[in-house]
Motif scaffolding. Structure first.
Motif, short mmCIF file in Angstrom:
data_model
loop_
_atom_site.label_atom_id
_atom_site.label_comp_id
_atom_site.label_asym_id
_atom_site.label_seq_id
_atom_site.Cartn_x
_atom_site.Cartn_y
_atom_site.Cartn_z
N HIS A 18 0.80 -1.22 0.00
CA HIS A 18 0.00 0.00 0.00
C HIS A 18 0.84 1.27 0.00
O HIS A 18 0.32 2.35 -0.27
CB HIS A 18 -0.93 0.00 1.22
CG HIS A 18 -0.21 0.06 2.53
ND1 HIS A 18 0.43 -1.04 3.06
CD2 HIS A 18 0.00 1.08 3.41
CE1 HIS A 18 0.99 -0.70 4.21
NE2 HIS A 18 0.75 0.56 4.44
N SER A 21 3.39 3.16 -5.26
CA SER A 21 2.46 3.57 -6.32
C SER A 21 2.85 3.03 -7.68
O SER A 21 2.17 3.30 -8.67
CB SER A 21 2.38 5.09 -6.39
OG SER A 21 3.55 5.64 -7.00
N GLU A 25 2.91 8.00 -8.79
CA GLU A 25 3.07 9.30 -8.11
C GLU A 25 4.02 10.21 -8.89
O GLU A 25 3.77 11.42 -9.01
CB GLU A 25 3.57 9.10 -6.68
CG GLU A 25 3.62 10.41 -5.91
CD GLU A 25 3.89 10.24 -4.43
OE1 GLU A 25 3.45 11.09 -3.64
OE2 GLU A 25 4.54 9.24 -4.05
N ALA A 159 -3.56 4.13 -5.94
CA ALA A 159 -2.78 5.35 -5.72
C ALA A 159 -3.39 6.52 -6.49
O ALA A 159 -3.37 7.67 -6.01
CB ALA A 159 -1.34 5.13 -6.16
N ARG A 162 -6.12 8.14 -4.54
CA ARG A 162 -5.62 8.95 -3.43
C ARG A 162 -4.93 10.23 -3.89
O ARG A 162 -5.07 11.28 -3.28
CB ARG A 162 -4.66 8.10 -2.58
CG ARG A 162 -5.33 6.91 -1.92
CD ARG A 162 -4.33 5.94 -1.32
NE ARG A 162 -3.59 6.52 -0.21
CZ ARG A 162 -2.62 5.89 0.43
NH1 ARG A 162 -2.26 4.66 0.06
NH2 ARG A 162 -1.98 6.48 1.43
N LEU A 163 -4.18 10.13 -4.98
CA LEU A 163 -3.40 11.28 -5.43
C LEU A 163 -4.22 12.30 -6.22
O LEU A 163 -3.97 13.51 -6.14
CB LEU A 163 -2.23 10.80 -6.31
CG LEU A 163 -1.10 10.08 -5.58
CD1 LEU A 163 -0.22 9.35 -6.58
CD2 LEU A 163 -0.28 11.08 -4.77
N PHE A 226 3.94 8.21 -1.25
CA PHE A 226 4.33 6.82 -1.47
C PHE A 226 5.85 6.66 -1.45
O PHE A 226 6.58 7.59 -1.82
CB PHE A 226 3.79 6.32 -2.82
CG PHE A 226 2.28 6.24 -2.85
CD1 PHE A 226 1.62 5.11 -2.39
CD2 PHE A 226 1.53 7.30 -3.34
CE1 PHE A 226 0.23 5.04 -2.41
CE2 PHE A 226 0.14 7.24 -3.37
CZ PHE A 226 -0.50 6.11 -2.89
#
Length: 228
Positions: A18, A21, A25, A159, A162-163, A226
């Motif tokens: 987790h 990425s 990223e 990812a 989230r990003l 990350f």
């Protein structure tokens, strides 16, 4: 699909995946990936390169575990994957996830095969330890390939949510549309599972290697979400 492969492919498995990425990223920070429309191309490219490489070595490790190969074979397999991973940052990320997976695997699938592997390679590559654990658990090379190839795209997809704040339902749909190329990658990996480690395929992605190196450099200068 065998339970061992399902457990390893589960994002809740405590292997440390987790925090990685898969280059996404860095791609986001460079403005190369901005929306849901940009995600399919990135994930497909990663599947056919880094994902395919991981699938090849996971399948080979499952084959080796089922045959209970001589312990030195594990080191050979691990070093061959090292040779196909030119980026030091990529190698470190793979071994970091491999170490976490091995730690959890010792408890879930204790085995003399696993003991021999970790004696030869205390920090194995992620694909190698995953494949070995699937083999120890009774799974097939194809199932091991599926687990790691899926992780190669599901991790970056998560990812992206989230990003970039993408719609998780839309991102999940992108993953679902990669089902056929995912099956193709796994079938190809399974076909080469019994080959000499030196003869295993070597799909590569120079762009992902460069992203990994730049991310590692930036990560030393500023806090990133990350590790890779």
């Amino acid at each position: 699909m065998d339970l061992s492969a399902l457990i390893l492919a589960d994002s809740r498995f405590p292997g440390g995946g987790h925090v990685h990425s898969g280059g996404l990223e860095e791609a986001v920070s460079r403005g190369l990936l901005k929306s849901e429309q940009d995600l399919p191309g990135f994930l497909f490219g990663r599947l056919r390169t880094a994902g395919a490489l991981a699938a090849v070595f996971a399948a080979a490790a499952t084959h080796a575990a089922a045959r209970n190969v001589h312990s030195a074979q594990w080191r050979t397999l691990d070093l061959e994957l090292d040779a196909r991973t030119p980026s030091p940052a990529q190698r470190e990320a793979s071994r970091a996830q491999g170490r976490g997976t091995a730690r959890a695997g010792r408890l879930a699938w204790p085995s003399p095969v696993l003991t021999a592997l970790l004696r030869e390679t205390p920090r194995p590559h992620h694909a190698v330890i995953c494949g070995a654990l699937v083999g120890i658990g009774g799974g097939t090379s194809s199932e091991a390939a599926m687990a790691v190839a899926y992780l190669a795209i599901s991790g970056p997809a998560s990812a992206a949510v989230r990003l970039l704040g993408l719609d998780p339902f839309a991102v999940n749909a992108v993953l679902a549309r990669l089902a056929e190329p995912l099956r193709e990658v796994c079938a190809e990996a399974a076909e080469s599972a019994g080959a000499d480690p030196a003869d295993l395929p070597a799909p590569a992605s120079p762009a992902l290697d460069l992203f990994a190196e730049e991310h590692a450099r930036h990560h030393q200068e500023e806090v990133r979400l990350f590790a890779s």
